[in-house]
Each structure stands twice: as C-alpha cells, then as structure tokens.
Design an enzyme around this catalytic site. Structure first.
Site, PDB file in Angstrom:
ATOM      1  N   GLU A  91       0.710  -1.240  -0.024  1.00  0.00           N
ATOM      2  CA  GLU A  91       0.083  -0.069  -0.131  1.00  0.00           C
ATOM      3  C   GLU A  91       0.841   1.321   0.013  1.00  0.00           C
ATOM      4  O   GLU A  91       0.640   2.176  -0.719  1.00  0.00           O
ATOM      5  CB  GLU A  91      -0.903   0.002   1.229  1.00  0.00           C
ATOM      6  CG  GLU A  91      -1.611   1.278   1.293  1.00  0.00           C
ATOM      7  CD  GLU A  91      -2.939   1.281   0.645  1.00  0.00           C
ATOM      8  OE1 GLU A  91      -3.331   0.146  -0.021  1.00  0.00           O
ATOM      9  OE2 GLU A  91      -3.493   2.339   0.369  1.00  0.00           O
ATOM     10  N   ASP A  92       1.699   1.462   0.847  1.00  0.00           N
ATOM     11  CA  ASP A  92       2.764   2.408   0.952  1.00  0.00           C
ATOM     12  C   ASP A  92       4.102   2.593   0.417  1.00  0.00           C
ATOM     13  O   ASP A  92       4.598   3.628   0.087  1.00  0.00           O
ATOM     14  CB  ASP A  92       2.772   2.735   2.554  1.00  0.00           C
ATOM     15  CG  ASP A  92       1.655   2.873   3.344  1.00  0.00           C
ATOM     16  OD1 ASP A  92       0.607   3.098   2.457  1.00  0.00           O
ATOM     17  OD2 ASP A  92       1.568   2.656   4.399  1.00  0.00           O
TER      18      ASP A  92
END
Ligand code: MN
Length: 740
Positions: A91-92
C-alpha cells in the site's frame, strides 16, 4: 538496488530493540519459521526506510508492533507474523505483490493482497465508505482468516497510538472500530483484544465517562483486593484438598467499557455494581478429566457459599456459538454481595481469551467444530448479493452483548440462535424452505404464531403450508441473518413480478399522455421521487402507492407537457456540501459563535443532545447540521459510512438562551405529595420549564417520567442532584430518547 539511506544511530538502535523484543515472543518457532520472519523484517525495513509515522517515529516500528501483537497477544503462526511485518509495504511503498510472491510464496502474497484491499475510513481515497469494503472484509474472513487477524492487530496498534491524531480522525477511527472491528473480534472470540478495543474507543469518544469509571476503579482498588483475598481464602483451602489437578484461583477486574455499559443500561450507580470483577478458577486438567474437575470445583464452591441457581451457566456442555466454554455461577459472599465465579480449564481459558487463534492449537475440539460451521454459514451468506454483507455485519453487531438461545428440534437436534429469535428464525435455521412456508410452531403441544419469541431450551416443531410465502412484515420479527437474507431475496423476486405489472401500467399511461419513454425519463423520475431504482418505481405504481395522476401533474404543466429536464432533482450528496453559500470544512465550528451563527442546525431526535454534551455535527442534505451525541446509538454507523459529512462541533462556552428538551426517569418509594415536591423543585426553585410529567405507582414503588427544557448539562445535572436528594427518591437518570 537502491542505496539504503543511513539512519541516525539511535533510530537504528530503537528499531533493533523493537525487533529483538518481537523475536523474544517467537521462541517456539522452527529455524525455517524464524528465517521467514527475518526475511520479512529485512524487506519491510528496507521498503519503509524513508517513512515516518505521524508521531515522528520511524514507520517500521508500526509493523513490528503489529507483528508483536500477532505473536504475543494473539499467538498465531509464523506466516501471520511475517505478513504483519509486510502489511503496509504494498500500500505505502513501491514493493509489489509480484515481488512478494517471488521473494516469499503465494500464500503470503495472497494475504498481503487481502490486507491491501481492505481500507479503513481514514485510509480510503474516495469519500464514501463503501459497503463493498465491508464485503471485502467479510469475504477475507471466509477465505484466509489470517487476513482478518493481522488487520485486527493493525487496528489495535492504531487505536493504542491514536493520541497523535487530530480529534476528528480519532472519532472516525474509533467509530469504524466500534462498527466493524469489535463485532468481528467478538465473533472470532478474540475476547481480550475486543475488550481493549472497546476501552480505547470509549476513551476517545466518551472521555469524561471513561475518566470517571477509571478513577473510581483505581480509588476502590485496595478495598476490592482485600475483599477478593477474603473471598478466595476458604475456597482455596477446600479446593486444595479436593484432589483437583493443578489449579489457580484469582480475581479479574472487568474492563471499563463493560462496567460503563452496566451503569448505563441498568441505571445503577458505580458503587452498586456487584460484578466489577469476577473470580476465576483455572484448572490444568487433562482432556478426559476437564468436565469432571470443573464440576468438582463447582461443588466445592457450593459447600462454602450459597449460589443463585438462576445464574448458573453451563457453557461446557453447550459451548457458545463462538466456541466459548466455561462454567459460571454467582454466589453470595459473607459480606452480602453477589460474586461471579468462572470455572474453566487452561485450554478453555485460552479459547475464551484468544478464540479462533487458540483453535489452531486444539484441533478437533467441540468448540472448533462450532467455529467451522459458523465460518461455513458466513461463506453461505456471502454468496448472496451485496446487501447481505451489511445484514451479516448487523447480525454480528446485534449479537454482541446478547445471550444465545439453545433450541431443540423435535428429534432433539440442538440449534444455537441469538436472543430474541422467533419461531420463524428457528424455521429458517433448520432449512430455508421450512422458513418460507412456516405458518407457526408447536412448543410443548401449544400452538404458537411465527412471531413468538423462543425461550432457552424450547423444543419446537415447525408447522408449514405450501401456500405460505414471505411478506414484508416478517422482517419485523426475525433477527438471524439467515432468515432475513432469505426473506429479502424472496421479497425481491416477488417485487420484481409485481413491478412488471407496474411497468405495463406506466407505459400505457405515458402513451396516453404522449410522452416518449426512455431510460433517462425513468431515471429522472426515480431521482425526483427519491426512489431506489426503476423496479421500485414500477412496484409502487403497481401497488398504487404512486398515483399516476400525481405523475401526470408532474409532467404536465397546464395543457403543455413540461420537458422532463425541468423536474426538480434531489440534491446530490458530495464531498463538500455548501450550506447557505458557505463551504463546511473540517474546521471546528463554534456553534453559537462566530461564523456558525448563520448555520442552520438542529438537535437530533435520536439522542437529544443538550449543550455541554460531547457531540458531533452531521451535515444533512436539506436541514443543515444535525447535532448528535457522540454516544448516540446511531453514531458509529453515521460516522463510519458518511465520515465526510461529519464535522467537529463544540458548544460555545457562554451559552445563549437556547433551551433543550431532555427527559428524566425517576424511581423511588411512593409518597403522598410527591408530585408537589417534584414540581416545586423543578418549577419554583430552579425555574425550569416542564413539558410533561407522568408518575406510575405500583405496590408502593413509583416510576416517573419527566420532560424538561434545560439550558445545558450543568443545569440538567443540578436538577438531577436536587431531585436525588429528596426523601424516598431512589434514582434519577437522564435518558436519551424523547418522544416528540
Ligand atoms: Mn498498518
């Protein structure tokens, strides 16, 4: 490869210490497992090397903390720990799922994929909280339960570190936790984590109440510990002579949220709650002796204390739906106070505290079978359309604090149903056809209607008729998701059939009005009438809920047909709503001061806040800002699903002359002239405006209901204090709902 940016020495040390701490909870793992965890850590540390948390700490400390929760507090396998370390990478950072599969394996990629798809309210990129997200979570539940376990650990760590977020985020995240994660943790039997999440949510949404209960608990600690020691001493002596396996006996305090719930729901003051703690007897019995030894301990207890037979709970013979096993009894102590005693084995205790996670360790137990059949029913329900995911969640939420019923079929087969289940719920639990055709039930040879609420241990025979079919009102007396999902599905197909007739009527009418029918026209009408869809429109036409002549008035202006475009549309719900030309942002509003003066607001009818209550604002489409109490029963739902419509609201310090309606319930000993005494305090002494008063006396005890207009919580509290001081008054409580 990218060059690793050099971190300051002390940061590296902090990270190393945190990781070593994690490893100290992974002592029983094999070399292969440890190698997996190490590799996951290296990758996570590398990809998060430039990330920092809001609090200023290196980001990697968060995944390490989540992994530690998974390892230490939940206690599952090495794969889950590795996934916890990697949970935010895709996600990051620029680490991809393909790379994860290459570096690790398919299972880990699959779990990370699941974790990445689930978004929290505060992580989501678009503004609406999609039902789809809830569905994803529930699907993950039926797919690989480790996705949910890591997600819950992630949420727990976020809640523990919520202090560094702004107030609105705190409210949003807490609401979502209450709405979604607590019910799931409960259903998975993760009791310890569920309790901590509840306390944390309360800390951020009901600060004052939280502080109050916490400080009262702390100030009564010494006397409570003495009481527990005195209570345990004679028991311990006798238990040690009873020939049990190794055992432990101790007192366990209840958590703050559950104490607060009792205060609120049972209307008793803190001082009068008898179960601020429970006594637990933990027996280390071999599998074949578990039941015998638990009952032996029970028998020792009854030798010393008097028990309350109504409060005996045997979840050993019949575990709860989430696998909970324990034997509970409530006894009278020498000091004249009721005390709950919980008897269980070490294995039962692990299942009670760690639920699904402990099942891995104890394969083949009775509880495990229950859990599997529950997961099976989740998968079953999820095969249905979207709406059922919400229904399923509602079902989790509904069952949170309710007890379960044990109901038998005529052949003696046992079904576990939530409290308040009816004959109809039971029929659907056996078979969906039996439910759809159910016309009643027979309990102890008595014929009872489908809406009859069942009692524990009823044996029920279902009566059916081929002519019977589900109707709308069945939803009013069913509580199980299986029944409700099935009823809705059948109603929908029934509705479709009726709607087809409606469509024909509509087409004829339009033809006679010389209006060309196209999708756009239908859409405009649906929009204008605020309906769900075209089927809804046609259905209502068929059952004559929509009058075609009204429709005519809409479309025909004088003797000319108005182009449908000029129909007034309902306002769209968007990210930033404009109220009287002003854009409302996240900014705190001071509701009676400054620019908020020209804002349209109203107090909500569901919780009736009074100035001084902890509140938030909810932007409505046509009526400005609606003020709700933060502990309003609707708050978690509103905040989670429509977080973009929530604004922080603070009451101004200097209150203006606005009065709020609130309601008090009073009870006490019936006394001549009571009404006079009450009204003289309310009207003469405090000069408070009364809207209604009603008193009901029965056998010398009265219950009263008073509705008054107050300036703020201070005035309401003063009134409560004054009334409580009256002779014969036992309790005075403010309750949230006011009939309007
Ligand atoms: Mn995270």
């Amino acid at each position: 490869m990218y060059p690793t940016q050099k971190k300051p020495e002390n940061e590296n040390l902090v990270i190393k210490n945190a990781y070593d701490d994690l490893l100290s909870h992974c002592k029983n793992f094999s070399e292969t497992d440890l190698a997996l965890i190490n590799k996951a850590f290296e990758k996570a540390e590398y990809y998060h090397r430039n990330d920092y948390r809001k609090s200023g700490e290196p980001y990697i400390l968060h995944p390490i903390a989540v992994a530690k929760i998974v390892a230490k507090e939940i206690g599952v396998d090495a794969v889950s720990i590795a996934c916890a370390l990697l949970h935010d990478t895709v996600e990051d950072t620029n680490y991809t799922l393909e790379e994860i599969e290459q570096d690790f394996n398919f299972a880990i990629k699959h779990i990370i994929d699941g974790l990445t798809k689930i978004k929290g309210v505060y992580e989501k990129k678009d503004s609406t909280y999609k039902v789809e997200n809830i569905r994803k979570i529930l699907i993950a539940l039926g797919d690989d339960i480790r996705v949910i376990i890591v997600k819950i650990a992630d949420r727990l760590h976020n809640m523990r570190t919520l202090d560094s977020m702004v107030e609105k985020k705190q409210l949003e995240i807490s609401s979502e936790t209450m709405y979604l994660y607590i019910p799931i943790a409960h259903r998975l039997g993760l009791y310890r984590i569920k309790s901590e999440l509840e306390d944390l949510c309360m800390k951020f949404t009901q600060r004052e109440e939280y502080k109050e209960v916490a400080s009262k608990l702390a100030s009564t600690k010494v006397s409570r510990e003495k009481f527990i020691a005195d209570f345990i001493a004679p028991l311990d002596e006798k238990l040690s002579k009873a020939g049990l396996s190794k055992y432990k006996i101790f007192g366990r305090p209840k958590h703050i949220y559950s104490i607060w719930n009792k205060i609120k729901n049972k209307h008793v003051p803190f001082e009068e709650i008898y179960d601020l703690f429970a006594i637990r007897i933990l027996i280390d019995a071999p599998p074949e002796k578990e039941k015998e030894e638990c009952w032996k301990a029970y028998s020792v207890i009854t030798d010393i204390y008097n028990t309350n037979p109504d409060r005996l709970r045997d979840w050993i013979s019949n575990p709860k739906g989430n696998g909970y096993e324990s034997l509970h009894t409530t006894v009278m102590s020498k000091e004249g106070k009721w005390v709950e005693v919980q008897i269980r084995t070490v294995r039962m205790d692990e299942i009670a505290e760690r639920g699904v996670a402990a099942h891995w360790k104890y394969k083949g137990s009775k509880a495990e079978g229950k859990f599997d059949s529950w997961l099976e029913s989740v998968r079953e329900i999820l095969k249905n359309p979207q709406q059922s995911a919400m229904e399923l969640l509602k079902d989790f939420r509904y069952n949170l604090y309710e007890e379960e019923l044990h109901i038998f079929t005529p052949k003696g087969e046992l079904k576990i149903l939530p409290k308040n289940s009816t004959v109809l719920d039971f029929a659907f639990a056996i078979h969906s056809n039996l439910g759809s055709n159910c016309i009643g039930g027979k309990i102890n040879s008595r014929l009872l209607p489908i809406s009859h609420k069942l009692n524990n241990y009823d044996q029920v025979e279902i009566l059916t008729s081929k002519k019977q079919k589900p109707s709308e009102d069945w939803l009013n007396f069913t509580v199980t998701s299986k029944a409700r999902t099935k009823i809705r599905t059948e109603l929908k197909s029934e509705r479709k059939k009726v709607a087809e007739d409606g469509k024909e009527i509509f087409e004829r009418k339009m033809k006679s009005m010389k209006v060309t029918i196209n999708q756009k026209l239908v859409d405009e009408l649906v929009n204008y009438l605020k309906l769900v869809d075209a089927t809804d429109l046609f259905y209502r036409i068929a059952i004559k809920q929509i009058d075609l002549n009204d429709l005519k008035a809409l479309l025909v202006n004088g003797d000319k047909i108005t182009p449908i475009k000029e129909l007034k549309k309902t306002e769209p719900i968007g990210d930033s709503l404009h109220i009287e030309g002003k854009k409302i942002n996240d900014a705190d509003l001071n509701i009676f001061e400054g620019f908020a003066n020209d804002i349209d607001y109203s107090v909500s009818k569901c919780c009736h806040p009074v100035a001084g209550d902890d509140v938030f604002g909810f932007i409505t489409i046509s009526k400005g800002i609606n003020i709700h109490r933060k502990d309003c029963p609707n708050a978690p739902d509103l905040i989670t699903r429509y977080s973009y419509r929530v604004v922080n609201i603070k009451w101004a310090k200097s209150s203006k002359d606005v009065l709020y309606l609130t309601r008090l319930t009073i009870n006490g000993i019936d006394d001549m002239g009571l009404v006079n005494k009450l009204t003289s305090i309310i009207s003469s002494e405090l000069k408070i405006n009364m809207r209604a008063i009603s008193l009901n006396a029965k056998d010398g005890i009265f219950e009263g209901d008073i509705q008054v207009y107050v300036k703020d919580t201070k005035q309401a509290n003063l009134l409560i204090k004054k009334l409580t001081e009256l002779d014969g008054i036992y309790s005075v409580k403010r309750i949230s709902n006011v009939d309007v």
